[in-house]
Design an enzyme around this catalytic site. Structure first.
Site, PDB file in Angstrom:
ATOM      1  N   TRP A  30       0.855  -1.193   0.000  1.00  0.00           N
ATOM      2  CA  TRP A  30       0.000   0.000   0.000  1.00  0.00           C
ATOM      3  C   TRP A  30       0.887   1.237   0.000  1.00  0.00           C
ATOM      4  O   TRP A  30       1.895   1.265   0.694  1.00  0.00           O
ATOM      5  CB  TRP A  30      -0.904  -0.019   1.229  1.00  0.00           C
ATOM      6  CG  TRP A  30      -2.001   0.987   1.168  1.00  0.00           C
ATOM      7  CD1 TRP A  30      -2.039   2.196   1.798  1.00  0.00           C
ATOM      8  CD2 TRP A  30      -3.219   0.880   0.447  1.00  0.00           C
ATOM      9  NE1 TRP A  30      -3.195   2.855   1.515  1.00  0.00           N
ATOM     10  CE2 TRP A  30      -3.954   2.059   0.670  1.00  0.00           C
ATOM     11  CE3 TRP A  30      -3.771  -0.090  -0.397  1.00  0.00           C
ATOM     12  CZ2 TRP A  30      -5.203   2.297   0.112  1.00  0.00           C
ATOM     13  CZ3 TRP A  30      -5.021   0.145  -0.947  1.00  0.00           C
ATOM     14  CH2 TRP A  30      -5.713   1.318  -0.704  1.00  0.00           C
ATOM     15  N   PHE A  65      -0.620  -2.374   8.245  1.00  0.00           N
ATOM     16  CA  PHE A  65      -1.152  -3.128   9.380  1.00  0.00           C
ATOM     17  C   PHE A  65      -0.624  -4.559   9.392  1.00  0.00           C
ATOM     18  O   PHE A  65      -0.424  -5.143  10.455  1.00  0.00           O
ATOM     19  CB  PHE A  65      -2.690  -3.118   9.360  1.00  0.00           C
ATOM     20  CG  PHE A  65      -3.291  -3.541  10.658  1.00  0.00           C
ATOM     21  CD1 PHE A  65      -3.313  -2.681  11.745  1.00  0.00           C
ATOM     22  CD2 PHE A  65      -3.843  -4.805  10.805  1.00  0.00           C
ATOM     23  CE1 PHE A  65      -3.868  -3.069  12.968  1.00  0.00           C
ATOM     24  CE2 PHE A  65      -4.398  -5.202  12.012  1.00  0.00           C
ATOM     25  CZ  PHE A  65      -4.416  -4.341  13.096  1.00  0.00           C
ATOM     26  N   GLU A  66      -0.354  -5.123   8.232  1.00  0.00           N
ATOM     27  CA  GLU A  66       0.123  -6.503   8.125  1.00  0.00           C
ATOM     28  C   GLU A  66       1.624  -6.647   8.370  1.00  0.00           C
ATOM     29  O   GLU A  66       2.158  -7.756   8.388  1.00  0.00           O
ATOM     30  CB  GLU A  66      -0.237  -7.074   6.753  1.00  0.00           C
ATOM     31  CG  GLU A  66      -1.713  -7.324   6.544  1.00  0.00           C
ATOM     32  CD  GLU A  66      -2.522  -6.061   6.241  1.00  0.00           C
ATOM     33  OE1 GLU A  66      -3.736  -6.057   6.507  1.00  0.00           O
ATOM     34  OE2 GLU A  66      -1.929  -5.064   5.746  1.00  0.00           O
ATOM     35  N   CYS A  88       3.837   2.983   4.994  1.00  0.00           N
ATOM     36  CA  CYS A  88       3.451   4.392   4.963  1.00  0.00           C
ATOM     37  C   CYS A  88       1.952   4.502   5.187  1.00  0.00           C
ATOM     38  O   CYS A  88       1.161   3.879   4.470  1.00  0.00           O
ATOM     39  CB  CYS A  88       3.826   5.002   3.609  1.00  0.00           C
ATOM     40  SG  CYS A  88       3.318   6.727   3.437  1.00  0.00           S
ATOM     41  N   VAL A  89       1.593   5.285   6.191  1.00  0.00           N
ATOM     42  CA  VAL A  89       0.192   5.560   6.469  1.00  0.00           C
ATOM     43  C   VAL A  89       0.010   7.069   6.348  1.00  0.00           C
ATOM     44  O   VAL A  89       0.696   7.839   7.021  1.00  0.00           O
ATOM     45  CB  VAL A  89      -0.213   5.095   7.882  1.00  0.00           C
ATOM     46  CG1 VAL A  89      -1.713   5.252   8.094  1.00  0.00           C
ATOM     47  CG2 VAL A  89       0.209   3.650   8.124  1.00  0.00           C
ATOM     48  N   THR A  94     -10.787   9.802   8.178  1.00  0.00           N
ATOM     49  CA  THR A  94     -11.361   8.995   9.249  1.00  0.00           C
ATOM     50  C   THR A  94     -10.298   8.650  10.285  1.00  0.00           C
ATOM     51  O   THR A  94      -9.112   8.909  10.090  1.00  0.00           O
ATOM     52  CB  THR A  94     -11.954   7.685   8.692  1.00  0.00           C
ATOM     53  OG1 THR A  94     -10.877   6.854   8.233  1.00  0.00           O
ATOM     54  CG2 THR A  94     -12.927   7.957   7.551  1.00  0.00           C
ATOM     55  N   HIS A  96      -9.218   5.790  10.875  1.00  0.00           N
ATOM     56  CA  HIS A  96      -8.492   4.594  10.428  1.00  0.00           C
ATOM     57  C   HIS A  96      -6.983   4.778  10.600  1.00  0.00           C
ATOM     58  O   HIS A  96      -6.286   3.867  11.045  1.00  0.00           O
ATOM     59  CB  HIS A  96      -8.838   4.304   8.957  1.00  0.00           C
ATOM     60  CG  HIS A  96      -8.150   3.120   8.379  1.00  0.00           C
ATOM     61  ND1 HIS A  96      -8.495   1.835   8.707  1.00  0.00           N
ATOM     62  CD2 HIS A  96      -7.137   3.031   7.488  1.00  0.00           C
ATOM     63  CE1 HIS A  96      -7.717   0.991   8.045  1.00  0.00           C
ATOM     64  NE2 HIS A  96      -6.889   1.692   7.294  1.00  0.00           N
ATOM     65  N   ARG A 135      10.065  12.318   3.107  1.00  0.00           N
ATOM     66  CA  ARG A 135      10.727  11.385   4.023  1.00  0.00           C
ATOM     67  C   ARG A 135      11.069  10.049   3.366  1.00  0.00           C
ATOM     68  O   ARG A 135      11.560   9.146   4.019  1.00  0.00           O
ATOM     69  CB  ARG A 135       9.816  11.134   5.234  1.00  0.00           C
ATOM     70  CG  ARG A 135       9.669  12.355   6.122  1.00  0.00           C
ATOM     71  CD  ARG A 135      10.950  12.702   6.869  1.00  0.00           C
ATOM     72  NE  ARG A 135      11.164  11.717   7.928  1.00  0.00           N
ATOM     73  CZ  ARG A 135      12.201  10.890   7.980  1.00  0.00           C
ATOM     74  NH1 ARG A 135      13.152  10.936   7.089  1.00  0.00           N
ATOM     75  NH2 ARG A 135      12.308  10.022   8.960  1.00  0.00           N
TER      76      ARG A 135
END
Length: 173
Positions: A30, A65-66, A88-89, A94, A96, A135
């Site tokens: 992702w 998350f995994e 990377c998030v 939301t 989440h 980054r």
């Protein structure tokens, strides 16, 4: 932001040699534009510091998350000295973002303690795509470089302490 005026991929002192060390890298698919740059940085840092290419195992997981379970698999099914997780998030509309960031952070911390193995945290948690780009090889360095450097340093520390412990045991006997 701590990175506002500094490239964090510039290290104040030389890293220990990574020759003879074996690393697993678990990278999230992702946000691939970002995570592929993180992966390039991590591999470059490992190789630049003496790690042989055959001593780097790379596996992909669907998302950040995994990473925790992917790192556990790496620890359980390979003979690596350390694992580097890269993800990377990016903040959305939301909550989440909060749950993913908290879950992976706590999961990786627990995994290090459980497996007694260095697991370097190369996860970006940014407000927007531009911050992630900055980054992941941009003006603030590459978090992949930093995670690889931390992994090298922690393996070197663990090996040195194990050697000291072995020496102390021999002196006692």
């Amino acid at each position: 932001m701590a990175t506002k005026h500094k490239n964090l991929s510039t290290f104040d002192s030389p890293l220990p040699s990574a020759a003879g060390m074996k690393f697993g890298i678990v990278v999230a698919e992702w946000n691939a534009q970002i995570t592929e740059s993180l992966l390039k940085g991590a591999v470059r840092t490992l190789r630049d510091n003496g790690c042989n290419e055959q001593d780097i195992i790379i596996k992909q997981v669907p998302g950040t998350f995994e990473l925790t379970l992917g790192a556990q698999f790496m620890a359980q099914y390979t003979d690596v000295d350390a694992v580097i997780v890269l993800g990377c998030v990016i903040q959305g509309e939301t909550r989440h973002f909060d749950f993913v960031c908290q879950g992976v952070t706590q999961g990786i911390t627990q995994l290090m303690i459980t497996w007694n193995m260095p697991i370097a945290f190369g996860v970006l948690t940014t407000e927007n795509l531009q911050q992630a780009i900055d980054r992941a090889g941009g003006k603030y360095g590459n978090k992949g470089d930093e995670a690889a450097a931390a992994a090298i340093q922690m393996v070197a520390m663990q090996l040195a302490m194990a050697k000291e412990d072995e020496t102390d045991r021999k002196e006692i006997n």
